[in-house]
Design an enzyme around this catalytic site. Sequence first.
Site, PDB file in Angstrom:
ATOM      1  N   ARG A 291      10.650   0.530   4.000  1.00 51.68           N
ATOM      2  CA  ARG A 291      11.216   0.536   2.646  1.00 51.68           C
ATOM      3  C   ARG A 291      10.787  -0.695   1.851  1.00 51.68           C
ATOM      4  NH1 ARG A 291      17.113   3.186   4.285  1.00 51.68           N
ATOM      5  NH2 ARG A 291      16.373   5.343   4.158  1.00 51.68           N
ATOM      6  N   TYR A 436       9.629   9.113  -1.190  1.00 48.86           N
ATOM      7  CA  TYR A 436       9.649   9.021   0.274  1.00 48.86           C
ATOM      8  C   TYR A 436      10.351   7.763   0.771  1.00 48.86           C
ATOM      9  CZ  TYR A 436       5.032   6.562  -0.175  1.00 48.86           C
ATOM     10  OH  TYR A 436       3.985   5.741  -0.489  1.00 48.86           O
ATOM     11  N   GLU A 437      10.536   7.708   2.097  1.00 50.29           N
ATOM     12  CA  GLU A 437      11.337   6.673   2.763  1.00 50.29           C
ATOM     13  C   GLU A 437      12.771   6.633   2.229  1.00 50.29           C
ATOM     14  OE1 GLU A 437      10.315   5.529   5.369  1.00 50.29           O
ATOM     15  OE2 GLU A 437       8.204   5.999   5.164  1.00 50.29           O
ATOM     16  N   GLY A 438      13.292   7.804   1.916  1.00 51.05           N
ATOM     17  CA  GLY A 438      14.611   7.915   1.302  1.00 51.05           C
ATOM     18  C   GLY A 438      14.470   7.854  -0.196  1.00 51.05           C
TER      19      GLY A 438
END
Length: 580
Positions: A291, A436-438
Amino acid sequence: MWQYQPPLRDIRFVIEELLNLPAQWAQMPAFAEVDAATARQVVEEAGKFAADVLAPLNAVGDLEGCTLKDGAVTTPRGFREAYQAFVQAGWPALACDPAVGGQGLSQSLNAVLHEMLNSANHAWTMYPGLLPGAYESLLAHGTPALREQYLPKVVSGEWLSTMCLTEAHAGSDLGLLKTRAAPQADGSFRVRGTKIFISGGEHDLTDNIVHMVLARIADAPAGTRGLSLFLVPKVMPDGTRNALRCDGVEKKMGIKGSATCVMSFEGATGWLVGEANRGLAAMFVMMNAARLHVALQGVGHAESAYQNSLRHAQERLQMRAPVRDAARQGHEADPIVLHPAVRHNLLRQRALLEGGRLLAYETAHLLDVAERHPDDAVRHTAHDEVSLLTPICKAFLTDNGNASAQAAQQVYGGHGYIHEVGVEQCVRDSRIARIYEGTNEIQAIDLLVRKVIADGGVKLGRLIARLQRELPGSDLAARVQPWLANWQQVTQQIVQQAAQDAELPYRVADDYLRLAGLLLLAHGWVRAEAIAAVHTSPFHAAKRETAQYYLDYLLPEASLCLARIRAGQNPLPQLSPASA
């Protein structure tokens, strides 16, 4: 055409003048020998690699994309050679522990490296981008045997890695994952299932790929509590191919040079990383590292967008400006940078970019403090602050990176819509970082619900108190101090009201995170202005002007965030199904 020049002067300002990192490194034995001269050398060499090797491949990767044939993926021309040069120069090992073959430099210098890599070529950087997370996960949770077998190869970059979470039916809800892992007599597991959106799931850059796969062991608890993490290599230790394959490469909006794969595991051999049914604990180490690297993608795109649109605005001649440069008298057209609308655009880009760079580097430095500082209390405080700042960095900086790319496209006008110019690729490539990555909405929920409300706002209160103490005595600081108090006040209101209205924090989370980002950058610009005020160079004068611009034009957006948070106290209307 689209170009990239490493912003070495601004990077030095953040590292040496604003954060004074060499002095802070000296307080940590692991970095005691890293001085300003060493840091400059590392940054300059990283900049050369980004500008000279990666930037020329950016458009190539976008046009060619990746090809899949007989289960093998071929990356665009030049990608493999660039990666070999990257490994030979030792860049993957930059911030890794010397005990496992790393160079032992700081996370802040690694952040500088990855910002520049992403500015130059986001798609290529996706391949080594997950190495730091795999390294952290194996170092913290791998068995001695796994660390001995795989860590040196991951650290050196000889083998690349993936993070295999997503499944088609589950998306961000990891509790719905169906991939299964069955224990074997030799201590290994057989992994079966299909994962989608796997960056670098298959490619030709390295001979082996270390897949980190979330799966469920039989009789495991339901939901996320029953997930385990497994290391599943493409090639087994004996040299045979593991039972996994790439079933497809997605055709995407952007980062086309990055192979985004559908991966099928058909009884593939894997080994447990960490404890059974506690896979998220091991995976979150990897996700948190990822992140911050995604946040740096936002900074990277903002830098590339700003420097290209500024150059274009200085060169493009169009109509007379309302207030002309004396040197332009007698000319029929002026550079568009003289027009107020364009200057607003560029100043906003610069303020968000340079403030975002400070926030990202400072967060990376706090990672070092949390891991390496000799004082337990200092480490604990830094860990708490990193947990708060990571979701802010990921969401706020990627929102700004994508917005800056679109702002740059606006500066180019109609030419910005044409592929050959390059800005439309920046718009497309930067968009994925918000997803992406949450997704950024999930980051906002993570911040407010899991990090702030969960402890009643205690950690956030300590962070705000630290920010208040650090404000210098200046007119700009006097304007920011009340905003920090407002942030603390609205946090306590949300904490109290959430006890009666469970949906409230979810309604206001996005605006809360945006508020936090705006105030953190305001704090950074006040500090930057105070340092620049004692210098007379044009560079420092520009810092003072940008700080003033930020507080005049961007900080007022915090009022909108507060108004929306207050409006969020009311329930949202329900949406009915569309009528036939």
